[in-house]
Write a protein that holds these residues in place. Sequence first.
Motif, PDB file in Angstrom:
ATOM      1  N   VAL A 188     -34.982 -17.548  -4.317  1.00  0.00           N
ATOM      2  CA  VAL A 188     -33.661 -16.907  -4.851  1.00  0.00           C
ATOM      3  C   VAL A 188     -32.609 -17.578  -4.185  1.00  0.00           C
ATOM      4  N   LYS A 189     -31.544 -18.083  -5.025  1.00  0.00           N
ATOM      5  CA  LYS A 189     -30.344 -18.531  -4.643  1.00  0.00           C
ATOM      6  C   LYS A 189     -29.268 -17.691  -4.778  1.00  0.00           C
ATOM      7  N   VAL A 190     -28.345 -17.530  -3.610  1.00  0.00           N
ATOM      8  CA  VAL A 190     -27.231 -16.346  -3.526  1.00  0.00           C
ATOM      9  C   VAL A 190     -26.021 -17.100  -3.826  1.00  0.00           C
ATOM     10  N   VAL A 191     -24.950 -16.909  -4.570  1.00  0.00           N
ATOM     11  CA  VAL A 191     -23.821 -17.551  -4.565  1.00  0.00           C
ATOM     12  C   VAL A 191     -22.469 -16.392  -4.571  1.00  0.00           C
ATOM     13  N   SER A 192     -21.628 -16.492  -4.600  1.00  0.00           N
ATOM     14  CA  SER A 192     -20.518 -15.785  -4.115  1.00  0.00           C
ATOM     15  C   SER A 192     -20.188 -14.627  -5.301  1.00  0.00           C
ATOM     16  N   GLY A 193     -20.102 -15.086  -6.768  1.00  0.00           N
ATOM     17  CA  GLY A 193     -19.746 -14.422  -7.862  1.00  0.00           C
ATOM     18  C   GLY A 193     -20.360 -14.734  -9.016  1.00  0.00           C
ATOM     19  N   LYS A 202     -40.686 -19.674  -8.983  1.00  0.00           N
ATOM     20  CA  LYS A 202     -40.062 -20.193  -7.660  1.00  0.00           C
ATOM     21  C   LYS A 202     -38.878 -20.964  -8.044  1.00  0.00           C
ATOM     22  N   ASP A 203     -38.013 -20.891  -7.225  1.00  0.00           N
ATOM     23  CA  ASP A 203     -36.658 -21.631  -7.043  1.00  0.00           C
ATOM     24  C   ASP A 203     -35.937 -21.559  -8.680  1.00  0.00           C
ATOM     25  N   GLN A 204     -36.259 -20.488  -9.252  1.00  0.00           N
ATOM     26  CA  GLN A 204     -35.475 -20.518 -10.429  1.00  0.00           C
ATOM     27  C   GLN A 204     -34.322 -19.251 -10.822  1.00  0.00           C
ATOM     28  N   LEU A 205     -34.352 -18.472  -9.689  1.00  0.00           N
ATOM     29  CA  LEU A 205     -33.551 -17.419 -10.052  1.00  0.00           C
ATOM     30  C   LEU A 205     -31.963 -17.778  -9.057  1.00  0.00           C
ATOM     31  N   VAL A 206     -30.961 -17.365  -9.620  1.00  0.00           N
ATOM     32  CA  VAL A 206     -29.766 -17.263  -9.018  1.00  0.00           C
ATOM     33  C   VAL A 206     -29.094 -15.667  -8.993  1.00  0.00           C
ATOM     34  N   VAL A 207     -28.702 -15.379  -8.081  1.00  0.00           N
ATOM     35  CA  VAL A 207     -27.921 -13.949  -8.013  1.00  0.00           C
ATOM     36  C   VAL A 207     -26.368 -13.912  -7.319  1.00  0.00           C
ATOM     37  N   GLU A 208     -25.809 -13.081  -7.515  1.00  0.00           N
ATOM     38  CA  GLU A 208     -24.678 -12.959  -6.813  1.00  0.00           C
ATOM     39  C   GLU A 208     -24.538 -12.173  -5.501  1.00  0.00           C
ATOM     40  N   ASN A 209     -23.768 -12.538  -4.657  1.00  0.00           N
ATOM     41  CA  ASN A 209     -23.909 -11.667  -3.282  1.00  0.00           C
ATOM     42  C   ASN A 209     -23.394 -10.262  -3.590  1.00  0.00           C
ATOM     43  N   PRO A 210     -24.002  -9.254  -3.323  1.00  0.00           N
ATOM     44  CA  PRO A 210     -23.687  -7.815  -3.398  1.00  0.00           C
ATOM     45  C   PRO A 210     -22.365  -7.487  -2.628  1.00  0.00           C
ATOM     46  N   ALA A 211     -22.188  -8.220  -1.629  1.00  0.00           N
ATOM     47  CA  ALA A 211     -20.918  -7.899  -0.746  1.00  0.00           C
ATOM     48  C   ALA A 211     -19.679  -8.375  -1.162  1.00  0.00           C
ATOM     49  N   THR A 212     -19.662  -9.321  -2.203  1.00  0.00           N
ATOM     50  CA  THR A 212     -18.409  -9.981  -2.623  1.00  0.00           C
ATOM     51  C   THR A 212     -18.463  -9.684  -4.389  1.00  0.00           C
ATOM     52  N   SER A 213     -19.635  -9.365  -4.757  1.00  0.00           N
ATOM     53  CA  SER A 213     -19.830  -9.445  -6.414  1.00  0.00           C
ATOM     54  C   SER A 213     -19.981  -8.181  -6.833  1.00  0.00           C
ATOM     55  N   SER A 214     -19.387  -7.563  -8.055  1.00  0.00           N
ATOM     56  CA  SER A 214     -19.762  -6.529  -8.798  1.00  0.00           C
ATOM     57  C   SER A 214     -21.210  -6.740  -9.386  1.00  0.00           C
ATOM     58  N   PRO A 215     -21.496  -7.632 -10.002  1.00  0.00           N
ATOM     59  CA  PRO A 215     -22.922  -7.475 -10.780  1.00  0.00           C
ATOM     60  C   PRO A 215     -23.978  -7.923  -9.663  1.00  0.00           C
ATOM     61  N   GLY A 216     -23.499  -8.605  -8.614  1.00  0.00           N
ATOM     62  CA  GLY A 216     -24.481  -8.768  -7.473  1.00  0.00           C
ATOM     63  C   GLY A 216     -24.967  -7.322  -6.958  1.00  0.00           C
TER      64      GLY A 216
END
Length: 332
Positions: A198-203, A156-170
Motif C-alpha cells: 500500500v502507498k500512503v500520500v498526504s491527501g 500487490k502495489d496497486q492501492l494508494v490511500v491517504e494519511n489519516p493524520a492529515t486527510s479526511s478520506p484517509g
Amino acid sequence: MRRICAVFAALALTGCSAATSTAPQSHEVTLVTHDSFAVKQEVLDEFQKSSGITVKQLASGDAGELTNKLVLTKANPIGDVAFGVDSTFASRALSEGVFAEYASPEASKGAQRYKADDSNRLQAVDVGDVCLNIDPAKLGGTEPKSYEDLVDPKFKDQLVVENPATSSPGLAFLLGTIAKYGENGWQEYWTKLKANGVKVVSGWEEAYNQEFSATKGTRPIVVSYASSPSAEGGKTKAVLDTCYRQVEYAGVLSGAKNPEDAKKVLDFLLGEKFQAQVAEQMYVYPSREGVALPESWAKDAPLPPNPQTLPADKVKDNREAWVEQWRKLVQG
C-alpha cells in the motif's frame, strides 16, 4: 470535494449610493472551506443580489487541515462561517468550541437526519461516502470486491490511500477498517496491507489526481468517494462494500466578526438553490430532502446501501490513539 475546485471571488456591488439605492446594503462574510468547495456562479450572484452579502472564500486545505486551522485560530477566527468539517473531525471541532450555536430554519428540510449532536453548532450540508475506487481498464478484469481482497498478492502495489493524520478520506478509510475488523483486528489487517505494498500520500488531491491510474498515475485502486465515478463518465467504479459514511458540515464560527450575516450564509448553504447544485459541482449527495440528482448517478454513483459507521463518541474518544497506532504500524 472531488475533482472540481472552485474559488469564490469577492463580488463588489456597484450602482447608486446607499442614500438613494433600494438595493440591500452590502456586507462581507468570509467563508472558510476545504479546497474542493464549489458553487455555480449564478447561484452565488443571485444570493448576493437578494441578500446584499458579499461572500469571500478562504480555502484551507483538506477537511483535516481545515479543522486544525479552525482549532488553532479559534481565539481569533479566520472567518465568519466554515464549511467542510466532516463527521470524522466534527467531534474535535465541537469539543474545542470552534462553532457557535445557531438553529438554521433550513436544517429541518433534511440536514437534521445527519446532525453531529444536539447543540445546533454544526449543520449537515452534504453526504459523501468514502469508498475504494478502481480503474477496471488497468486491472484487466480482476477487480477487488471487498476490504479482504486488498491483501491478496494479486493486488500487490496497486492501492494508494491517504494519511489519516492529515486527510479526511484517509481517516474515513481507517475508521471503515476499524468498523469492519474491530478494535482488536484492524492492526493485523493494516499489517497485511503494508506487506502488500500500500502507498500512503498526504491527501485526496495527490492520491486521486496524481497516483490513480484513471488520471495521471499508475495505481488502479484509490481511496475516494462513492460518487467519484460520476465525474469519470463510467470509466471507474466504486467498491460499495468498502464504504464509510461521511457527512460534511457548516457552522457559524465562535467569535465571528459578522455573525448575523454568517447565519444567512449558512441558511444559503442549506437552502434549495445551493443544495440543487451540490451533486453537479462537488460530486456529493445533498443533505436536503427532495433534491433531484443527475440521471447518470443512478448508474454511476448510487448511494451505498450499507456503509460502515462508528458511533461519534467512540471516534471522539479513540481517534487520536487510533491514528497514532496506525502511524507506528504503517509508517514506523
